[in-house]
Design a protein around this motif. Sequence first.
Motif, PDB file in Angstrom:
ATOM      1  N   ASP A  30      -3.898   5.604  -0.958  1.00 33.81           N
ATOM      2  CA  ASP A  30      -4.496   4.600  -1.851  1.00 33.81           C
ATOM      3  C   ASP A  30      -5.992   4.442  -1.588  1.00 33.81           C
ATOM      4  O   ASP A  30      -6.478   4.600  -0.460  1.00 33.81           O
ATOM      5  CB  ASP A  30      -3.820   3.238  -1.669  1.00 33.81           C
ATOM      6  CG  ASP A  30      -2.626   3.048  -2.585  1.00 33.81           C
ATOM      7  OD1 ASP A  30      -2.461   3.848  -3.536  1.00 33.81           O
ATOM      8  OD2 ASP A  30      -1.855   2.096  -2.352  1.00 33.81           O
TER       9      ASP A  30
ATOM     10  N   ASP B 144      -6.999   1.976  -6.845  1.00 35.00           N
ATOM     11  CA  ASP B 144      -5.548   1.790  -6.792  1.00 35.00           C
ATOM     12  C   ASP B 144      -5.183   0.365  -6.408  1.00 35.00           C
ATOM     13  O   ASP B 144      -4.187  -0.189  -6.871  1.00 35.00           O
ATOM     14  CB  ASP B 144      -4.929   2.752  -5.772  1.00 35.00           C
ATOM     15  CG  ASP B 144      -5.250   4.201  -6.067  1.00 35.00           C
ATOM     16  OD1 ASP B 144      -4.947   4.650  -7.186  1.00 35.00           O
ATOM     17  OD2 ASP B 144      -5.820   4.873  -5.185  1.00 35.00           O
ATOM     18  N   VAL B 145      -6.006  -0.216  -5.530  1.00 35.10           N
ATOM     19  CA  VAL B 145      -5.716  -1.522  -4.943  1.00 35.10           C
ATOM     20  C   VAL B 145      -7.006  -2.318  -4.878  1.00 35.10           C
ATOM     21  O   VAL B 145      -8.086  -1.753  -4.687  1.00 35.10           O
ATOM     22  CB  VAL B 145      -5.135  -1.367  -3.517  1.00 35.10           C
ATOM     23  CG1 VAL B 145      -4.901  -2.716  -2.853  1.00 35.10           C
ATOM     24  CG2 VAL B 145      -3.849  -0.549  -3.541  1.00 35.10           C
TER      25      VAL B 145
ATOM     26  N   ILE C 257      -5.914   6.368   3.637  1.00 34.79           N
ATOM     27  CA  ILE C 257      -6.340   5.167   2.911  1.00 34.79           C
ATOM     28  C   ILE C 257      -7.867   5.132   2.920  1.00 34.79           C
ATOM     29  O   ILE C 257      -8.505   5.397   3.943  1.00 34.79           O
ATOM     30  CB  ILE C 257      -5.791   3.890   3.572  1.00 34.79           C
ATOM     31  CG1 ILE C 257      -4.264   3.862   3.530  1.00 34.79           C
ATOM     32  CG2 ILE C 257      -6.380   2.635   2.910  1.00 34.79           C
ATOM     33  CD1 ILE C 257      -3.671   3.624   2.157  1.00 34.79           C
TER      34      ILE C 257
ATOM     35  N   LEU D 103       0.821  -1.206   0.000  1.00 36.64           N
ATOM     36  CA  LEU D 103       0.000   0.000   0.000  1.00 36.64           C
ATOM     37  C   LEU D 103       0.862   1.265   0.000  1.00 36.64           C
ATOM     38  O   LEU D 103       1.966   1.290   0.537  1.00 36.64           O
ATOM     39  CB  LEU D 103      -0.909   0.032   1.231  1.00 36.64           C
ATOM     40  CG  LEU D 103      -1.965  -1.067   1.346  1.00 36.64           C
ATOM     41  CD1 LEU D 103      -2.745  -0.896   2.650  1.00 36.64           C
ATOM     42  CD2 LEU D 103      -2.908  -1.043   0.165  1.00 36.64           C
ATOM     43  N   ARG D 104       0.310   2.315  -0.612  1.00 33.86           N
ATOM     44  CA  ARG D 104       0.908   3.643  -0.555  1.00 33.86           C
ATOM     45  C   ARG D 104      -0.064   4.577   0.164  1.00 33.86           C
ATOM     46  O   ARG D 104      -1.287   4.377   0.111  1.00 33.86           O
ATOM     47  CB  ARG D 104       1.173   4.179  -1.968  1.00 33.86           C
ATOM     48  CG  ARG D 104       2.171   3.366  -2.774  1.00 33.86           C
ATOM     49  CD  ARG D 104       2.266   3.924  -4.184  1.00 33.86           C
ATOM     50  NE  ARG D 104       3.143   3.116  -5.040  1.00 33.86           N
ATOM     51  CZ  ARG D 104       3.257   3.278  -6.360  1.00 33.86           C
ATOM     52  NH1 ARG D 104       2.524   4.217  -6.973  1.00 33.86           N
ATOM     53  NH2 ARG D 104       4.073   2.507  -7.057  1.00 33.86           N
TER      54      ARG D 104
END
Length: 431
Positions: A25, A117-118, A53, A21-22
Motif C-alpha cells: 500500500d 491507496d490509504v 509500504i 493495510l495491505r
Amino acid sequence: MSVQDLYKQKLRSAVDALALLRQGDFIVVPTGVGEPPALLTALSEQRRQFRDIKVGQILPVRKFGYFDAETTEHVRHVSYFYGAASRLGGKEGWIDFIPSYFSEMPSLIERGLIPADVVFAMASPMDAYGYFSLSLGADYTMAAVAKARVVVLEVNPHVPFAYGNCHVHISQISALVESSDPLQEVGLPKIGPVQQAIGKYVADMIDDGSTLQIGYGGIPDAVVMQLTAKRDLGIHTEMIGDGILTLIESGAVTNRRKNYLPGKMVATFALGSQKLYRFIDRNPALEMHPVDFTNDPYLASRNDNLVAINATLQIDLLGQCGSESLGPRPYSGTGGQSDFVRAANRSKGGKAFIVVPSTAKDDAISRIVPTLTPGTHMSTSKNDISYVVSEFGVAQLRGKSAKQRAQELIAIAHPKFREELSAEAKKLNLL
C-alpha cells in the motif's frame, strides 16, 4: 444509523487500524502538522510486519521510527518536499522523491500518477452533521480521500474546525483513532541583520491593499515583521503561519480590498503555534482549501496586486533559481514557489520576489553565481523570474536582456565577489 453510532462503530486503536493495510500500500499523509502521530508511531513500531509500504508526504515535522535506512523494505518514506526529518534520507538515497508542482499534486493523485491507496490524517472532532475538518492540511489530502480504498483519521480535540473545502464525512471513513496530545508547534525562524535588510527592501515595495503569499523561512518572515504598519492587506497563500497571524493582529490584514474572494483569507495548510490553531477554529474570515485551488496560478492571479515572497538557495546570472538542492544534494522541493511566481506575474499590479542572502558559510561562498552548481534542481526559471532581493538591494530582471540581468545581479552581490562575478560574466559573453 446516526452519525454518532457510525463514529462508535469505526473507532479503534491505532494498532488495530493498521489491520486495514495491505502489503504494497501507498499511504498519503498531509503536510506538516497534519501528520497523525499516533497512527505513524504505531506504524513505526509494527513496521517489520509489513512489506513494501510507502508513506508519501510533503514536509514531515517529526522523525518517526519508520525513518530508518535498515527497514525500508518494510516501510519507506516517499518525499514530495524534503524537511528536517527526511533530508538526510534523501541525501543518502533511502528516501524516494517525487518532484511536482504543489498545485498539480491533486491532479496527479486523481489520475493515478501518484498512488493513494490509504490516507492517514489528523482531523478535528466531528460536528453534529458527521463532518471532520482536515484544517491542518487540505493540500493534496482531499484528493487522496476521494481516491483511497482506506481512510483513517486521527481525531484530536486540539485540531481546529476550519471552513472551506476541507471536510470529510463519517461515511467516507474506514476507521477512527482518537488522540489528545497538544499539536506540534513550529516557531518562527530566527531573523538576523541580513534578513532584516532584505525584508526592508521588499516591504518598501509592497503597497497598501496588496494580497500576500508568504513562503516559509527567516527572510519571508522578516518581510512580514515590517508590514505591520500597512493597511488593508489580503491573504491568498499556501501556508498560514504565525507571521501572517502577527499581521492580522496588528490590523494590517483586513482582506477588504481583495477583488477575488473579498473578505476571505485562503490557505492550504497551517504551520505554527497553538495560538494560530485556535485562531483557525471556526473563523469565518479564513478558509482552508486544497492546493489545486490555492496555488493554481490562474486562480491566484485573479487577486490584483498579488505579492509572492519566496526564498532561494542560489541564483545564476540569467536569473535561474536553485531553491531545492545544494548541487545534486536534495534540500527541500519545488513546493509552491513556481506556482506563486507565475501567479504574481499574471496578476494585475502583481510582484514576485525571490529573496536570497548574498553569501553562505560566513561570507565564504556567493549565492549569486555565474552558473548554477552542476546537478542543482532549478525551481524558478529565467523566464519567470522578476524581482531578486539581497541585503545589498533589488534587481528587477523581468523583460531585461541577459547582459542587463548580469549587471543587475552583480550589483546586489556581496562586494567581495563582484569583481570575480564580472570576470566570469565576460567569459560567458554576458558582459
